[in-house]
Design a protein around this motif. Structure first.
Motif, PDB file in Angstrom:
ATOM      1  N   VAL A 546      31.161  11.874 -18.576  1.00  0.00           N
ATOM      2  CA  VAL A 546      30.305  11.979 -20.041  1.00  0.00           C
ATOM      3  C   VAL A 546      29.390  10.893 -20.159  1.00  0.00           C
ATOM      4  O   VAL A 546      28.574  10.758 -20.948  1.00  0.00           O
ATOM      5  CB  VAL A 546      31.249  12.157 -21.242  1.00  0.00           C
ATOM      6  CG1 VAL A 546      32.030  13.469 -21.296  1.00  0.00           C
ATOM      7  CG2 VAL A 546      32.100  10.881 -21.520  1.00  0.00           C
ATOM      8  N   THR A 547      29.409  10.026 -18.988  1.00  0.00           N
ATOM      9  CA  THR A 547      28.258   8.802 -19.182  1.00  0.00           C
ATOM     10  C   THR A 547      26.912   9.465 -18.796  1.00  0.00           C
ATOM     11  O   THR A 547      26.845  10.490 -18.155  1.00  0.00           O
ATOM     12  CB  THR A 547      28.843   7.681 -18.209  1.00  0.00           C
ATOM     13  OG1 THR A 547      28.589   8.452 -16.844  1.00  0.00           O
ATOM     14  CG2 THR A 547      30.260   7.284 -18.804  1.00  0.00           C
ATOM     15  N   ALA A 548      25.993   8.744 -19.567  1.00  0.00           N
ATOM     16  CA  ALA A 548      24.435   9.052 -19.185  1.00  0.00           C
ATOM     17  C   ALA A 548      24.087   8.933 -17.779  1.00  0.00           C
ATOM     18  O   ALA A 548      24.613   7.977 -17.224  1.00  0.00           O
ATOM     19  CB  ALA A 548      23.567   8.141 -20.182  1.00  0.00           C
ATOM     20  N   PRO A 549      23.261   9.615 -17.281  1.00  0.00           N
ATOM     21  CA  PRO A 549      22.585   9.293 -15.952  1.00  0.00           C
ATOM     22  C   PRO A 549      21.979   8.182 -15.559  1.00  0.00           C
ATOM     23  O   PRO A 549      21.371   7.836 -16.714  1.00  0.00           O
ATOM     24  CB  PRO A 549      22.020  10.794 -15.549  1.00  0.00           C
ATOM     25  CG  PRO A 549      21.452  11.234 -16.965  1.00  0.00           C
ATOM     26  CD  PRO A 549      22.741  10.742 -17.894  1.00  0.00           C
ATOM     27  N   VAL A 550      21.982   7.650 -14.396  1.00  0.00           N
ATOM     28  CA  VAL A 550      21.009   6.784 -14.313  1.00  0.00           C
ATOM     29  C   VAL A 550      19.577   7.392 -13.620  1.00  0.00           C
ATOM     30  O   VAL A 550      19.774   8.264 -12.934  1.00  0.00           O
ATOM     31  CB  VAL A 550      21.432   5.669 -12.900  1.00  0.00           C
ATOM     32  CG1 VAL A 550      20.168   4.718 -12.591  1.00  0.00           C
ATOM     33  CG2 VAL A 550      22.688   4.960 -13.442  1.00  0.00           C
ATOM     34  N   LEU A 551      18.678   7.008 -14.350  1.00  0.00           N
ATOM     35  CA  LEU A 551      17.092   7.704 -13.889  1.00  0.00           C
ATOM     36  C   LEU A 551      16.419   6.555 -13.275  1.00  0.00           C
ATOM     37  O   LEU A 551      16.167   5.534 -13.269  1.00  0.00           O
ATOM     38  CB  LEU A 551      16.378   7.922 -15.241  1.00  0.00           C
ATOM     39  CG  LEU A 551      17.108   9.026 -16.387  1.00  0.00           C
ATOM     40  CD1 LEU A 551      16.290   9.231 -17.458  1.00  0.00           C
ATOM     41  CD2 LEU A 551      17.373  10.219 -15.458  1.00  0.00           C
ATOM     42  N   PHE A 552      15.537   7.270 -12.156  1.00  0.00           N
ATOM     43  CA  PHE A 552      14.823   6.399 -11.289  1.00  0.00           C
ATOM     44  C   PHE A 552      13.498   7.146 -11.414  1.00  0.00           C
ATOM     45  O   PHE A 552      13.208   8.274 -11.172  1.00  0.00           O
ATOM     46  CB  PHE A 552      15.133   6.684  -9.901  1.00  0.00           C
ATOM     47  CG  PHE A 552      16.622   5.955  -9.360  1.00  0.00           C
ATOM     48  CD1 PHE A 552      16.899   4.684  -9.061  1.00  0.00           C
ATOM     49  CD2 PHE A 552      17.931   6.697  -9.646  1.00  0.00           C
ATOM     50  CE1 PHE A 552      17.909   4.171  -8.625  1.00  0.00           C
ATOM     51  CE2 PHE A 552      19.077   6.382  -9.334  1.00  0.00           C
ATOM     52  CZ  PHE A 552      19.063   4.911  -8.936  1.00  0.00           C
ATOM     53  N   ASN A 553      12.423   6.216 -11.641  1.00  0.00           N
ATOM     54  CA  ASN A 553      11.011   6.600 -11.775  1.00  0.00           C
ATOM     55  C   ASN A 553      10.258   6.644 -10.661  1.00  0.00           C
ATOM     56  O   ASN A 553      10.170   5.491  -9.913  1.00  0.00           O
ATOM     57  CB  ASN A 553      10.335   5.865 -12.963  1.00  0.00           C
ATOM     58  CG  ASN A 553      11.190   5.842 -14.346  1.00  0.00           C
ATOM     59  OD1 ASN A 553      11.380   6.744 -14.636  1.00  0.00           O
ATOM     60  ND2 ASN A 553      11.504   4.737 -14.673  1.00  0.00           N
ATOM     61  N   PHE A 554       9.609   7.636 -10.313  1.00  0.00           N
ATOM     62  CA  PHE A 554       8.808   7.754  -9.144  1.00  0.00           C
ATOM     63  C   PHE A 554       7.259   8.293  -9.345  1.00  0.00           C
ATOM     64  O   PHE A 554       7.180   9.114 -10.345  1.00  0.00           O
ATOM     65  CB  PHE A 554       9.495   8.625  -8.278  1.00  0.00           C
ATOM     66  CG  PHE A 554      10.703   8.182  -7.682  1.00  0.00           C
ATOM     67  CD1 PHE A 554      10.645   7.223  -6.277  1.00  0.00           C
ATOM     68  CD2 PHE A 554      11.977   8.474  -8.156  1.00  0.00           C
ATOM     69  CE1 PHE A 554      11.893   6.754  -5.765  1.00  0.00           C
ATOM     70  CE2 PHE A 554      12.756   8.137  -7.634  1.00  0.00           C
ATOM     71  CZ  PHE A 554      13.017   7.347  -6.461  1.00  0.00           C
ATOM     72  N   ASN A 555       6.419   7.956  -8.629  1.00  0.00           N
ATOM     73  CA  ASN A 555       4.762   8.327  -8.566  1.00  0.00           C
ATOM     74  C   ASN A 555       4.539   8.721  -7.141  1.00  0.00           C
ATOM     75  O   ASN A 555       4.576   7.650  -6.301  1.00  0.00           O
ATOM     76  CB  ASN A 555       4.006   7.238  -9.297  1.00  0.00           C
ATOM     77  CG  ASN A 555       2.693   7.635  -9.312  1.00  0.00           C
ATOM     78  OD1 ASN A 555       2.369   8.944  -9.242  1.00  0.00           O
ATOM     79  ND2 ASN A 555       1.749   6.667  -9.253  1.00  0.00           N
ATOM     80  N   ASN A 556       4.290   9.965  -6.980  1.00  0.00           N
ATOM     81  CA  ASN A 556       3.695  10.429  -5.816  1.00  0.00           C
ATOM     82  C   ASN A 556       1.981  10.214  -5.695  1.00  0.00           C
ATOM     83  O   ASN A 556       1.529  10.761  -6.643  1.00  0.00           O
ATOM     84  CB  ASN A 556       3.920  11.871  -5.582  1.00  0.00           C
ATOM     85  CG  ASN A 556       5.355  12.307  -5.356  1.00  0.00           C
ATOM     86  OD1 ASN A 556       6.107  11.100  -4.916  1.00  0.00           O
ATOM     87  ND2 ASN A 556       5.593  13.643  -5.150  1.00  0.00           N
ATOM     88  N   LEU A 557       1.659   9.263  -4.841  1.00  0.00           N
ATOM     89  CA  LEU A 557       0.078   8.845  -4.674  1.00  0.00           C
ATOM     90  C   LEU A 557      -0.379   9.965  -4.051  1.00  0.00           C
ATOM     91  O   LEU A 557       0.192  10.735  -3.093  1.00  0.00           O
ATOM     92  CB  LEU A 557      -0.078   7.600  -4.241  1.00  0.00           C
ATOM     93  CG  LEU A 557       0.825   6.539  -4.769  1.00  0.00           C
ATOM     94  CD1 LEU A 557       0.553   5.301  -4.053  1.00  0.00           C
ATOM     95  CD2 LEU A 557       0.159   6.194  -6.172  1.00  0.00           C
ATOM     96  N   ALA A 558      -1.698  10.410  -4.447  1.00  0.00           N
ATOM     97  CA  ALA A 558      -2.492  11.192  -3.831  1.00  0.00           C
ATOM     98  C   ALA A 558      -3.136  10.488  -2.522  1.00  0.00           C
ATOM     99  O   ALA A 558      -3.282   9.385  -2.400  1.00  0.00           O
ATOM    100  CB  ALA A 558      -3.677  11.587  -4.658  1.00  0.00           C
ATOM    101  N   ALA A 559      -3.505  11.473  -1.453  1.00  0.00           N
ATOM    102  CA  ALA A 559      -4.207  10.776  -0.316  1.00  0.00           C
ATOM    103  C   ALA A 559      -5.347   9.865  -0.758  1.00  0.00           C
ATOM    104  O   ALA A 559      -6.369  10.299  -1.702  1.00  0.00           O
ATOM    105  CB  ALA A 559      -4.494  11.771   0.789  1.00  0.00           C
ATOM    106  N   GLY A 560      -5.229   8.626  -0.254  1.00  0.00           N
ATOM    107  CA  GLY A 560      -6.531   7.708  -0.620  1.00  0.00           C
ATOM    108  C   GLY A 560      -6.561   6.936  -1.746  1.00  0.00           C
ATOM    109  O   GLY A 560      -7.209   6.251  -1.941  1.00  0.00           O
ATOM    110  N   ASP A 561      -5.390   7.374  -2.583  1.00  0.00           N
ATOM    111  CA  ASP A 561      -5.022   6.536  -3.890  1.00  0.00           C
ATOM    112  C   ASP A 561      -4.851   5.038  -3.426  1.00  0.00           C
ATOM    113  O   ASP A 561      -4.255   4.878  -2.477  1.00  0.00           O
ATOM    114  CB  ASP A 561      -4.331   6.981  -4.871  1.00  0.00           C
ATOM    115  CG  ASP A 561      -4.722   8.315  -5.544  1.00  0.00           C
ATOM    116  OD1 ASP A 561      -5.815   8.516  -5.292  1.00  0.00           O
ATOM    117  OD2 ASP A 561      -3.706   8.831  -6.040  1.00  0.00           O
ATOM    118  N   PRO A 562      -5.232   4.108  -4.156  1.00  0.00           N
ATOM    119  CA  PRO A 562      -4.776   2.500  -4.015  1.00  0.00           C
ATOM    120  C   PRO A 562      -3.143   2.631  -4.275  1.00  0.00           C
ATOM    121  O   PRO A 562      -2.805   3.434  -5.386  1.00  0.00           O
ATOM    122  CB  PRO A 562      -5.647   1.852  -5.000  1.00  0.00           C
ATOM    123  CG  PRO A 562      -5.996   2.669  -6.105  1.00  0.00           C
ATOM    124  CD  PRO A 562      -6.181   3.933  -5.295  1.00  0.00           C
TER     125      PRO A 562
END
Length: 589
Positions: A546-562
């Motif tokens: 019943v413990t809360a899940p661990v959350l991992f944050n991600f960002n998929n960059l677009a081609a050419g994005d810095p």
């Protein structure tokens, strides 16, 4: 079969119904109260008493007749009576017959016929005058069983001069030889019932007399029957034009039948007149409930037979329960009630009612009982059926106080399980003999509440299109004292649509993976961008917890994005405290 009046158990009714029924029955009940003797006669209609009509009184035993040629006797008492005998021979030619009472019978034997200027016969009869006077305008029926050791018919009896008669004094008022209302019915073997009906007029006199005779006329010895036995003499008095005044149940006990089967014994009623005799040809109407437990009645209405009895075939419907069938006759106040019960058929299905899809901490009792309902093929609850609950023999499972439980009146049975010491999902089955499909209860044994995520990997990452993210998704599972917990399942889940990632554990890949913690309590997966730009989260949930899940944050960059990081500058966190990775994150935006 015993015939008795119905005193049914009255079902629960509304107050208005009870008042209505009381008013409806009050005249009839009043009649019973003031004429109990007449009612008793109606309930137990009996023939008029014929003294020693069964010929069982040893005091009346004896033998007369026979002897000298041409001998005779008139009104000769046999034993102590009440039966007497008259007999005759032919002078110089024939001795009289022998008339004998013994062994519960009255027999006339020794009949003969010879040709001497015509055929000459001997003959004789038994006679008794009853201490009962004739009454005007009644139908009297004299019934006697006869046995001549041969197949009989009315024509044969009449031709032989064998029969019975009703008398007033010494005058025969009616005889089976001459009366139109005579019947002969085979009872079994060579025994027949001979019935003589006589209707009195407006004027009658004297007491009732009975003759049992064998009086051949112009019949040669070779054609005679020989001895004839008379037994079971009875006399009934009936109304000439009977009118129904009562209705009686033939066995009013509770009848139980399995749904959709015929009720046994059949429902029978007798319609009687004021003398208690059955009335023929009367319509009896049976009424059954229109809804709920009920039955079909055939025929309906039913006509009474010669004994005033109407019998119907009753078939229970498909709904179990109690109900009442009524029987009534037009013009008769009384309404009979027959208590009925439709019993459920054999078990055909077992279904879970409650207790499925619940969880409990290992070693503790579940909050709800596992309850099933057993039904027959028509959906009726079936009681007194054993239900066996079965849990897995390995891994996560549960125990019960008793594995076999009997269904109650509602067809239900249940047990309350206790989780064993192993966390996990499993199913408990509930089975019934001769029912193919068992009911199932999915259950979950939960981990102790102090077991949950400890150390975690990098929570924020950017990723190039279709490339692996730099750091693995890492979770360590520990107990309340920080001790690593090996062998526990962790579910990693990425979004099913939009920006997301494909997860890899070295052997399997997908949007959702279950990974078991290693010896140090760590579980990890790699993530690969799906190429759709945008931010998303991947969860790591400790299974069966019943413990809360661990959350991992991600960002998929677009081609050419810095490339910009979410803000981490150090190396990725490793499953081993001493292992470090030199990969550095990108600068935050």
């Amino acid at each position: 079969m015993d015939i008795h009046h119905v005193t049914p158990a009255t079902p629960q009714r509304s107050g208005a119904d009870a008042v209505h029924r009381a008013r409806r029955l009050r005249p009839w009940l009043f009649l019973l109260a003031v004429a109990s003797l007449a009612w008793g006669s109606l309930l137990h209609a009996a023939p008029l008493t014929v003294p020693n009509g069964s010929f069982s009184d040893a005091g009346n035993n004896g033998s007369v007749g026979g002897g000298l040629l041409g001998g005779s006797g008139s009104n000769v008492q046999i034993g102590d009576g009440p039966w007497r005998a008259t007999y005759w021979g032919a002078l110089g030619l024939l001795a009289p017959p022998v008339l004998q009472i013994d062994n519960n019978r009255a027999a006339i034997g020794g009949l003969a016929g010879i040709s001497a200027l015509g055929i000459v016969n001997n003959g004789g009869y038994f006679r008794q005058t009853l201490p009962i006077a004739w009454e005007p305008n009644f139908r009297y029926v004299l019934k006697v069983d006869i046995n001549a050791g041969a197949v009989l018919g009315l024509g044969l009896l009449n031709g032989q001069g064998v029969g019975t008669a009703l008398l007033s004094g010494t005058t025969r008022l009616s005889s089976t030889i001459t009366a139109p209302a005579v019947s002969l019915n085979l009872l079994g073997g060579n025994v027949y019932e001979l019935a003589l009906t006589y209707v009195t007029g407006d004027t009658v006199s004297g007491n009732i007399g009975i003759d049992l005779f064998y009086e051949p006329s112009a019949v040669l010895s070779a054609s005679l029957l020989g001895a004839v036995d008379f037994t079971n003499v009875r006399l009934e008095k009936r109304l000439i034009d009977p009118t129904p005044t009562g209705i009686i149940a033939v066995d009013a006990d509770l009848r139980t039948a399995t749904v959709n089967t015929e009720v046994d014994p059949p429902i029978s009623v007798q319609v009687v007149d004021s003398l208690g005799d059955g009335v023929e040809g009367i319509a009896v109407t049976f009424t059954t409930p229109q809804t709920g437990p009920s039955a079909t009645v055939t025929p309906n209405p039913a006509l009474t037979n010669a004994d005033g009895v109407a019998e119907v075939t009753t078939v229970a419907n498909t709904i179990a329960g109690d109900y009442t069938i009524t029987a009534e006759v037009t013009g008769v106040e009384e309404i009979l009630e027959f208590p009925m019960h439709n019993a459920a058929g054999p078990a055909a299905s077992v279904n879970s009612l409650s207790g499925a899809a619940q969880s409990a901490v290992v070693g503790s009792q579940f909050g709800q009982a596992l309850v099933v309902e057993v039904e027959d093929e028509f959906g009726n609850a079936v009681s007194n059926v054993p239900v066996t609950f079965t849990a897995p023999t390995q891994g996560a499972s549960a125990t019960f106080p008793s594995s076999t439980v009997m269904t109650g009146a509602s067809g239900q049975a249940g047990v309350t399980p206790t989780a064993n010491s192993i966390a996990g999902a499993y199913a408990i089955s509930a089975s019934v003999p001769n029912v193919g499909k068992a009911a199932t209860f999915p259950l979950v044994n939960l981990l102790e509440s102090d077991i949950g995520p400890g150390e975690t990997g990098e929570p924020n990452q950017n990723g190039e299109p279709d490339a692996l993210f730099a750091c693995a998704l890492l979770v360590q599972i520990v107990d309340g004292e920080g001790v690593p917990q090996p062998g526990l399942a962790v579910d990693f889940t990425a979004p099913a649509s939009g920006p997301s990632a494909v997860l890899h554990d070295g052997e399997n890949s997908g949007l959702s993976l279950r990974v078991e913690t290693d010896a140090d309590g760590y579980a990890s997966v790699d993530a690969q961008s799906n190429g759709i730009p945008g931010r998303f989260q991947v969860s790591a949930q400790l299974a069966f917890s019943v413990t809360a899940p661990v959350l991992f944050n991600f960002n998929n960059l677009a081609a050419g994005d810095p490339a910009f990081s979410y803000g981490f500058d150090g190396p990725c966190r490793s499953t081993a405290p001493t292992a470090e990775t030199s990969t550095e994150g990108d600068q935050a935006e």
